[in-house]
Design an enzyme around this catalytic site. Structure first.
Site, PDB file in Angstrom:
ATOM      1  N   CYS A   1      29.741  21.225  87.093  1.00 35.85           N
ATOM      2  CA  CYS A   1      30.242  20.158  87.955  1.00 35.85           C
ATOM      3  C   CYS A   1      31.524  19.608  87.358  1.00 35.85           C
ATOM      4  CB  CYS A   1      29.212  19.049  88.107  1.00 35.85           C
ATOM      5  SG  CYS A   1      29.803  17.663  89.106  1.00 35.85           S
TER       6      CYS A   1
ATOM      7  N   CYS B   1      31.592  11.202  87.533  1.00 40.70           N
ATOM      8  CA  CYS B   1      30.270  10.966  88.116  1.00 40.70           C
ATOM      9  C   CYS B   1      29.214  11.314  87.075  1.00 40.70           C
ATOM     10  CB  CYS B   1      30.074  11.805  89.378  1.00 40.70           C
ATOM     11  SG  CYS B   1      28.435  11.607  90.131  1.00 40.70           S
TER      12      CYS B   1
ATOM     13  N   CYS C   1      23.928  12.871  87.812  1.00 41.79           N
ATOM     14  CA  CYS C   1      23.052  13.904  87.231  1.00 41.79           C
ATOM     15  C   CYS C   1      23.027  13.720  85.711  1.00 41.79           C
ATOM     16  CB  CYS C   1      23.538  15.293  87.612  1.00 41.79           C
ATOM     17  SG  CYS C   1      23.441  15.644  89.377  1.00 41.79           S
TER      18      CYS C   1
ATOM     19  N   CYS D   1      30.756  17.862  95.580  1.00 48.95           N
ATOM     20  CA  CYS D   1      29.552  17.756  94.748  1.00 48.95           C
ATOM     21  C   CYS D   1      28.717  19.022  94.898  1.00 48.95           C
ATOM     22  CB  CYS D   1      28.735  16.537  95.164  1.00 48.95           C
ATOM     23  SG  CYS D   1      27.111  16.444  94.366  1.00 48.95           S
TER      24      CYS D   1
ATOM     25  N   GLN E   1      12.464  13.724 102.918  1.00 55.29           N
ATOM     26  CA  GLN E   1      12.762  14.234 101.583  1.00 55.29           C
ATOM     27  C   GLN E   1      14.119  14.931 101.549  1.00 55.29           C
ATOM     28  OE1 GLN E   1      11.163  13.532  98.977  1.00 55.29           O
ATOM     29  NE2 GLN E   1       8.990  13.301  99.391  1.00 55.29           N
TER      30      GLN E   1
ATOM     31  N   PHE F   1       0.967   5.758 104.277  1.00 50.59           N
ATOM     32  CA  PHE F   1       2.398   5.834 103.938  1.00 50.59           C
ATOM     33  C   PHE F   1       2.923   7.205 104.373  1.00 50.59           C
ATOM     34  CE2 PHE F   1       0.014   3.535 100.660  1.00 50.59           C
ATOM     35  CZ  PHE F   1       0.581   2.267 100.692  1.00 50.59           C
TER      36      PHE F   1
ATOM     37  N   GLU G   1       2.117   4.419 108.901  1.00 47.77           N
ATOM     38  CA  GLU G   1       3.432   4.238 108.288  1.00 47.77           C
ATOM     39  C   GLU G   1       4.074   2.995 108.911  1.00 47.77           C
ATOM     40  OE1 GLU G   1       7.026   4.134 106.717  1.00 47.77           O
ATOM     41  OE2 GLU G   1       5.615   5.672 106.004  1.00 47.77           O
TER      42      GLU G   1
ATOM     43  N   ASN H   1       0.859   8.507  99.969  1.00 46.66           N
ATOM     44  CA  ASN H   1       2.196   8.929  99.553  1.00 46.66           C
ATOM     45  C   ASN H   1       3.087   7.684  99.519  1.00 46.66           C
ATOM     46  OD1 ASN H   1       4.496  10.504  98.969  1.00 46.66           O
ATOM     47  ND2 ASN H   1       4.931  10.796 101.138  1.00 46.66           N
TER      48      ASN H   1
ATOM     49  N   CYS I   1       6.263   9.577  93.834  1.00 49.61           N
ATOM     50  CA  CYS I   1       7.632   9.777  93.360  1.00 49.61           C
ATOM     51  C   CYS I   1       7.890   8.940  92.110  1.00 49.61           C
ATOM     52  CB  CYS I   1       8.641   9.415  94.449  1.00 49.61           C
ATOM     53  SG  CYS I   1       8.545   7.699  95.002  1.00 49.61           S
TER      54      CYS I   1
END
Length: 378
Positions: free
Chosen positions: A3, A11, A14, A87, A211, A240, A261, A306, A333
């Site tokens: 990158c 940036c 990451c 990117c 996602q 969820f 949800e 979730n 997550c």
């Protein structure tokens, strides 16, 4: 992954880019096992890996610069604009879209919003691509003042970019670092972008969460489907549920399934998919998941959760402990809050855990965990 933006110090999103990918996976797996070290885990399955670049299906671009020379990307800490059009996380299909959008902004007279001066109209561009080839584009505007100019200029844009199936304008009037506002104005007749994972039709609407790593997300949903297929269950809740990815994968003609949800846009997507699949025993509703669950005096055999990063929390954990469904399938997550929730579910044994590397080159990842009621289901 190479990158140029990272190498130039422009940036640092990451943060783990300099770590070899096997090391990234090893460190994530170690963190997961450390967080669950106080819990007996019967089985850890190998991590599910991701492509290292070109995997993101969504770009969230701050628009800065001038109407003649707009810059798409982000604002650095020193206030300077950083162009992120190249990117390497984005698929190759994004760059040609950005190339067309830059002259389009001048055509439509959409002056980029200047944070310091609190002037201008166009704050963000949000671009999402389906694996089926279509795209959704959202213009985040400060007000509706330039809306008619935007509408008038759209035919040229749609001629240049026929892959734009869904276009909308989001109105975000607040001078704060908030990505979008509550008001969404449709600019195309169709407001649902068609997607498909594992032969399951899914839909993405402008204000519904989806996602950002479709390959790993498809693996996650397929794994949940396979795990549930092994269980002797004919009833489940999908809490969820978002656009219904988990529930729609796990549903069978015999399965009595309710998906809950809070986001009405996501529920509209889930209902559209269920109708297309002909799942008569599947229903979805736009409600608060915890309030929905705790208002019921009976639970299904399986509860799939979730939740957002905060986890399911003490109230829902206490309810599930009391009502004791045979199985809980937990997709997270945030493994830290997941571990806290699992510690609250003391009457459940952890049968299997698997890491899904949804976010390469960062410390973040998804986890799928199957919990089985102790002394009950097998």
């Amino acid at each position: 992954m190479y990158c140029a933006l990272y190498d130039a110090g422009r940036c640092r999103s990451c943060q783990w880019l300099e770590k070899p990918y096997p090391q990234q996976l090893s460190e994530k797996q170690s963190l997961l096992e450390q967080l669950l070290s106080q819990t007996a885990v019967a089985e850890y399955l190998p991590p599910v890996t991701s492509p290292l670049q070109g995997f993101r299906n969504k770009a969230k671009m701050v628009v800065s610069g001038s109407v003649e020379r707009p810059i798409f990307g982000m604002m650095a800490r020193d206030g300077e604009a950083v162009d992120l059009c190249d990117c390497p996380l984005y698929p190759a299909s994004f760059a040609p879209v950005f190339d067309v959008l830059k002259p389009f902004i001048a055509r439509a007279g959409l002056t980029p919003y200047n944070v310091a001066r609190q002037r201008g109209e166009l704050k963000f561009l949000l671009l999402t691509e389906s694996s089926q080839g279509g795209m959704m584009l959202r213009f985040v505007l400060r007000s509706t003042r330039k809306l008619e100019q935007l509408r008038a200029a759209l035919p040229w844009l749609q001629q240049q970019l026929p892959q734009l199936k869904v276009i909308s304008a989001n109105i975000q009037p607040v001078h704060m670092a908030i990505l979008e506002g509550e008001e969404e104005i449709a600019l195309t007749p169709d407001q649902a972008l068609a997607e498909c994972f594992n032969q399951v039709p899914l839909y993405i609407r402008p204000q519904s969460f989806f996602q950002t790593n479709p390959q790993v997300a498809a693996d996650l949903y397929a794994t949940a489907r396979d795990w549930v297929a092994e269980l002797p269950v004919t009833s489940m809740w999908d809490l969820f549920c978002g656009v219904g990815g988990f529930g729609l994968h796990c549903a069978t003609p015999e399965m009595q399934l309710t998906g809950i949800e809070i986001n009405a846009e996501a529920i509209a997507c889930a209902q559209q998919s269920a109708e297309q699949l002909g799942l008569d025993k599947v229903s979805f509703a736009a409600l608060d998941s915890t309030r929905f669950a705790t208002s019921h005096e009976q639970v299904p055999q399986l509860v799939l959760v979730n939740p957002p990063r905060r986890g399911i929390g003490a109230e829902l954990c206490a309810y599930l402990s009391e009502m004791a469904p045979d199985y809980i399938l937990y997709s997270s997550c945030n493994p830290t809050t997941m571990a806290q929730d699992i510690a609250r579910l003391a009457d459940y044994a952890v049968s299997r855990v698997q890491l899904f590397d949804m976010f390469p080159h960062t410390a973040h990842f998804e986890v799928l965990t199957l919990l089985i009621k102790k002394g009950g289901a097998t």
